[in-house]
Design a protein around this motif. Structure first.
Motif, PDB file in Angstrom:
ATOM      1  N   ALA A 146      72.225  11.053  21.578  1.00 36.68           N
ATOM      2  CA  ALA A 146      71.045  10.645  22.329  1.00 36.68           C
ATOM      3  C   ALA A 146      70.632  11.786  23.254  1.00 36.68           C
ATOM      4  CB  ALA A 146      71.341   9.392  23.147  1.00 36.68           C
ATOM      5  N   LEU A 147      69.349  11.832  23.563  1.00 40.09           N
ATOM      6  CA  LEU A 147      68.823  12.866  24.452  1.00 40.09           C
ATOM      7  C   LEU A 147      68.044  12.202  25.568  1.00 40.09           C
ATOM      8  CD1 LEU A 147      68.400  15.948  24.934  1.00 40.09           C
ATOM      9  CD2 LEU A 147      66.231  15.677  23.720  1.00 40.09           C
ATOM     10  N   LEU A 148      68.349  12.608  26.787  1.00 38.21           N
ATOM     11  CA  LEU A 148      67.627  12.146  27.960  1.00 38.21           C
ATOM     12  C   LEU A 148      66.901  13.332  28.569  1.00 38.21           C
ATOM     13  CD1 LEU A 148      70.029  10.062  27.631  1.00 38.21           C
ATOM     14  CD2 LEU A 148      69.842   9.711  30.055  1.00 38.21           C
ATOM     15  N   VAL A 149      65.657  13.119  28.969  1.00 40.66           N
ATOM     16  CA  VAL A 149      64.888  14.137  29.687  1.00 40.66           C
ATOM     17  C   VAL A 149      64.663  13.599  31.088  1.00 40.66           C
ATOM     18  CG1 VAL A 149      62.732  15.428  29.812  1.00 40.66           C
ATOM     19  CG2 VAL A 149      63.773  14.961  27.592  1.00 40.66           C
ATOM     20  N   ASP A 150      65.258  14.260  32.066  1.00 42.14           N
ATOM     21  CA  ASP A 150      65.199  13.825  33.468  1.00 42.14           C
ATOM     22  C   ASP A 150      65.619  12.373  33.631  1.00 42.14           C
ATOM     23  OD1 ASP A 150      64.483  16.297  34.473  1.00 42.14           O
ATOM     24  OD2 ASP A 150      62.335  15.912  34.286  1.00 42.14           O
ATOM     25  N   GLY A 151      66.654  11.962  32.888  1.00 35.63           N
ATOM     26  CA  GLY A 151      67.220  10.631  33.023  1.00 35.63           C
ATOM     27  C   GLY A 151      66.549   9.556  32.184  1.00 35.63           C
ATOM     28  N   LYS A 152      65.499   9.887  31.436  1.00 34.52           N
ATOM     29  CA  LYS A 152      64.808   8.915  30.591  1.00 34.52           C
ATOM     30  C   LYS A 152      65.192   9.146  29.132  1.00 34.52           C
ATOM     31  CE  LYS A 152      60.876   8.589  33.665  1.00 34.52           C
ATOM     32  NZ  LYS A 152      59.444   8.798  33.825  1.00 34.52           N
ATOM     33  N   VAL A 153      65.577   8.086  28.435  1.00 36.22           N
ATOM     34  CA  VAL A 153      65.986   8.186  27.039  1.00 36.22           C
ATOM     35  C   VAL A 153      64.758   8.498  26.187  1.00 36.22           C
ATOM     36  CG1 VAL A 153      67.042   6.985  25.097  1.00 36.22           C
ATOM     37  CG2 VAL A 153      67.847   6.529  27.413  1.00 36.22           C
ATOM     38  N   VAL A 154      64.826   9.602  25.428  1.00 37.04           N
ATOM     39  CA  VAL A 154      63.719   9.980  24.557  1.00 37.04           C
ATOM     40  C   VAL A 154      64.119   9.960  23.085  1.00 37.04           C
ATOM     41  CG1 VAL A 154      62.523  11.342  26.309  1.00 37.04           C
ATOM     42  CG2 VAL A 154      64.201  12.448  24.848  1.00 37.04           C
ATOM     43  N   SER A 155      65.414   9.935  22.792  1.00 37.68           N
ATOM     44  CA  SER A 155      65.858   9.925  21.408  1.00 37.68           C
ATOM     45  C   SER A 155      67.256   9.325  21.310  1.00 37.68           C
ATOM     46  CB  SER A 155      65.877  11.358  20.859  1.00 37.68           C
ATOM     47  OG  SER A 155      66.463  11.399  19.580  1.00 37.68           O
ATOM     48  N   GLN A 156      67.467   8.519  20.247  1.00 39.33           N
ATOM     49  CA  GLN A 156      68.791   7.951  19.962  1.00 39.33           C
ATOM     50  C   GLN A 156      69.041   8.026  18.471  1.00 39.33           C
ATOM     51  OE1 GLN A 156      70.046   4.167  21.599  1.00 39.33           O
ATOM     52  NE2 GLN A 156      68.279   4.143  22.955  1.00 39.33           N
ATOM     53  N   GLY A 157      70.262   8.408  18.103  1.00 42.93           N
ATOM     54  CA  GLY A 157      70.668   8.383  16.710  1.00 42.93           C
ATOM     55  C   GLY A 157      70.033   9.437  15.830  1.00 42.93           C
ATOM     56  N   LYS A 158      69.445  10.472  16.436  1.00 38.76           N
ATOM     57  CA  LYS A 158      68.751  11.484  15.660  1.00 38.76           C
ATOM     58  C   LYS A 158      69.029  12.854  16.258  1.00 38.76           C
ATOM     59  CE  LYS A 158      64.127  12.821  14.194  1.00 38.76           C
ATOM     60  NZ  LYS A 158      62.700  12.594  14.385  1.00 38.76           N
ATOM     61  N   VAL A 159      69.212  13.838  15.390  1.00 34.13           N
ATOM     62  CA  VAL A 159      69.375  15.218  15.843  1.00 34.13           C
ATOM     63  C   VAL A 159      67.997  15.859  15.861  1.00 34.13           C
ATOM     64  CG1 VAL A 159      70.437  17.455  15.392  1.00 34.13           C
ATOM     65  CG2 VAL A 159      71.700  15.365  14.903  1.00 34.13           C
ATOM     66  N   LEU A 160      67.479  16.075  17.057  1.00 37.01           N
ATOM     67  CA  LEU A 160      66.162  16.711  17.201  1.00 37.01           C
ATOM     68  C   LEU A 160      66.311  18.218  17.050  1.00 37.01           C
ATOM     69  CD1 LEU A 160      64.826  14.779  20.319  1.00 37.01           C
ATOM     70  CD2 LEU A 160      64.288  14.352  17.928  1.00 37.01           C
ATOM     71  N   THR A 161      65.284  18.846  16.469  1.00 36.14           N
ATOM     72  CA  THR A 161      65.261  20.299  16.377  1.00 36.14           C
ATOM     73  C   THR A 161      64.846  20.870  17.721  1.00 36.14           C
ATOM     74  OG1 THR A 161      62.966  20.386  15.686  1.00 36.14           O
ATOM     75  CG2 THR A 161      64.628  20.193  13.936  1.00 36.14           C
ATOM     76  N   ALA A 162      65.020  22.166  17.884  1.00 36.36           N
ATOM     77  CA  ALA A 162      64.626  22.821  19.135  1.00 36.36           C
ATOM     78  C   ALA A 162      63.124  22.672  19.366  1.00 36.36           C
ATOM     79  CB  ALA A 162      65.029  24.297  19.117  1.00 36.36           C
ATOM     80  N   ALA A 163      62.336  22.746  18.302  1.00 35.44           N
ATOM     81  CA  ALA A 163      60.877  22.589  18.429  1.00 35.44           C
ATOM     82  C   ALA A 163      60.512  21.181  18.872  1.00 35.44           C
ATOM     83  CB  ALA A 163      60.201  22.932  17.101  1.00 35.44           C
ATOM     84  N   GLU A 164      61.200  20.181  18.343  1.00 35.58           N
ATOM     85  CA  GLU A 164      60.939  18.792  18.753  1.00 35.58           C
ATOM     86  C   GLU A 164      61.304  18.568  20.216  1.00 35.58           C
ATOM     87  OE1 GLU A 164      61.537  16.255  14.640  1.00 35.58           O
ATOM     88  OE2 GLU A 164      63.319  16.902  15.728  1.00 35.58           O
ATOM     89  N   ILE A 165      62.414  19.157  20.656  1.00 33.96           N
ATOM     90  CA  ILE A 165      62.823  19.015  22.047  1.00 33.96           C
ATOM     91  C   ILE A 165      61.825  19.702  22.962  1.00 33.96           C
ATOM     92  CG2 ILE A 165      64.593  19.642  23.745  1.00 33.96           C
ATOM     93  CD1 ILE A 165      66.657  19.397  21.444  1.00 33.96           C
ATOM     94  N   GLU A 166      61.368  20.874  22.556  1.00 34.16           N
ATOM     95  CA  GLU A 166      60.382  21.596  23.362  1.00 34.16           C
ATOM     96  C   GLU A 166      59.083  20.820  23.474  1.00 34.16           C
ATOM     97  OE1 GLU A 166      58.867  26.182  23.866  1.00 34.16           O
ATOM     98  OE2 GLU A 166      60.133  25.636  22.172  1.00 34.16           O
ATOM     99  N   GLY A 167      58.726  20.111  22.424  1.00 32.66           N
ATOM    100  CA  GLY A 167      57.523  19.274  22.451  1.00 32.66           C
ATOM    101  C   GLY A 167      57.643  18.114  23.421  1.00 32.66           C
ATOM    102  N   LEU A 168      58.869  17.632  23.679  1.00 30.69           N
ATOM    103  CA  LEU A 168      59.084  16.530  24.615  1.00 30.69           C
ATOM    104  C   LEU A 168      58.967  16.979  26.068  1.00 30.69           C
ATOM    105  CD1 LEU A 168      62.112  14.824  22.862  1.00 30.69           C
ATOM    106  CD2 LEU A 168      59.762  13.965  22.978  1.00 30.69           C
ATOM    107  N   LEU A 169      59.111  18.277  26.310  1.00 31.26           N
ATOM    108  CA  LEU A 169      59.068  18.766  27.680  1.00 31.26           C
ATOM    109  C   LEU A 169      57.629  18.911  28.119  1.00 31.26           C
ATOM    110  CD1 LEU A 169      61.852  21.465  27.490  1.00 31.26           C
ATOM    111  CD2 LEU A 169      62.052  19.118  28.214  1.00 31.26           C
TER     112      LEU A 169
END
Length: 125
Positions: free
Chosen positions: A102-125
């Motif tokens: 799972a990935l949290l951005v500033d404490g908010k859950v943005v992804s669960q059960g999935k491996v995000l790519t670096a580009a996808e993570i950058e898009g969430l910021l």
């Protein structure tokens, strides 16, 4: 003085501390720091602009892959990104995560059960 104090030679006049012999010393503030946050390490972005990415997972291959992708985003210039990797099952449960990684951005859950790519993570910021 208790039994153990007598056995190990502790005197009554010893200064009592909370649990150890650690001394707390305040560092002097340097008014001539050139960084924006005042930490003295030359930060370019103000402290409030830092983004914290938290990777939650038990330490499996997919969790490590998501952590590596988050670290790849953190080293790119232009933004201050801190990356934390949490493997504590209690902390994962307290965050409400039902599937990892799972990935949290500033404490908010943005992804669960999935491996995000670096580009996808950058898009969430």
């Amino acid at each position: 003085m208790g039994l153990f104090g007598k056995m190990f030679g502790k005197d009554k006049d010893e200064k009592k501390s909370c649990c150890c012999e650690m001394e707390i010393v305040e560092a002097p503030e340097d008014e001539e720091t050139t960084d924006a946050c005042g930490c003295g390490r030359g930060c370019e972005a103000p402290f409030g602009d830092a983004v914290t990415l938290t990777v939650l997972g038990p330490g499996c291959k997919r969790c490590h892959e998501l952590n590596d992708n988050a670290l790849a985003v953190a080293v790119k210039p232009g933004r201050t990104v801190n990356v934390e990797y949490v493997t504590d099952p209690i902390a994962i449960a307290e965050a409400g995560i039902m599937s990892t990684p799972a990935l949290l951005v500033d404490g908010k859950v943005v992804s669960q059960g999935k491996v995000l790519t670096a580009a996808e993570i950058e898009g969430l910021l």
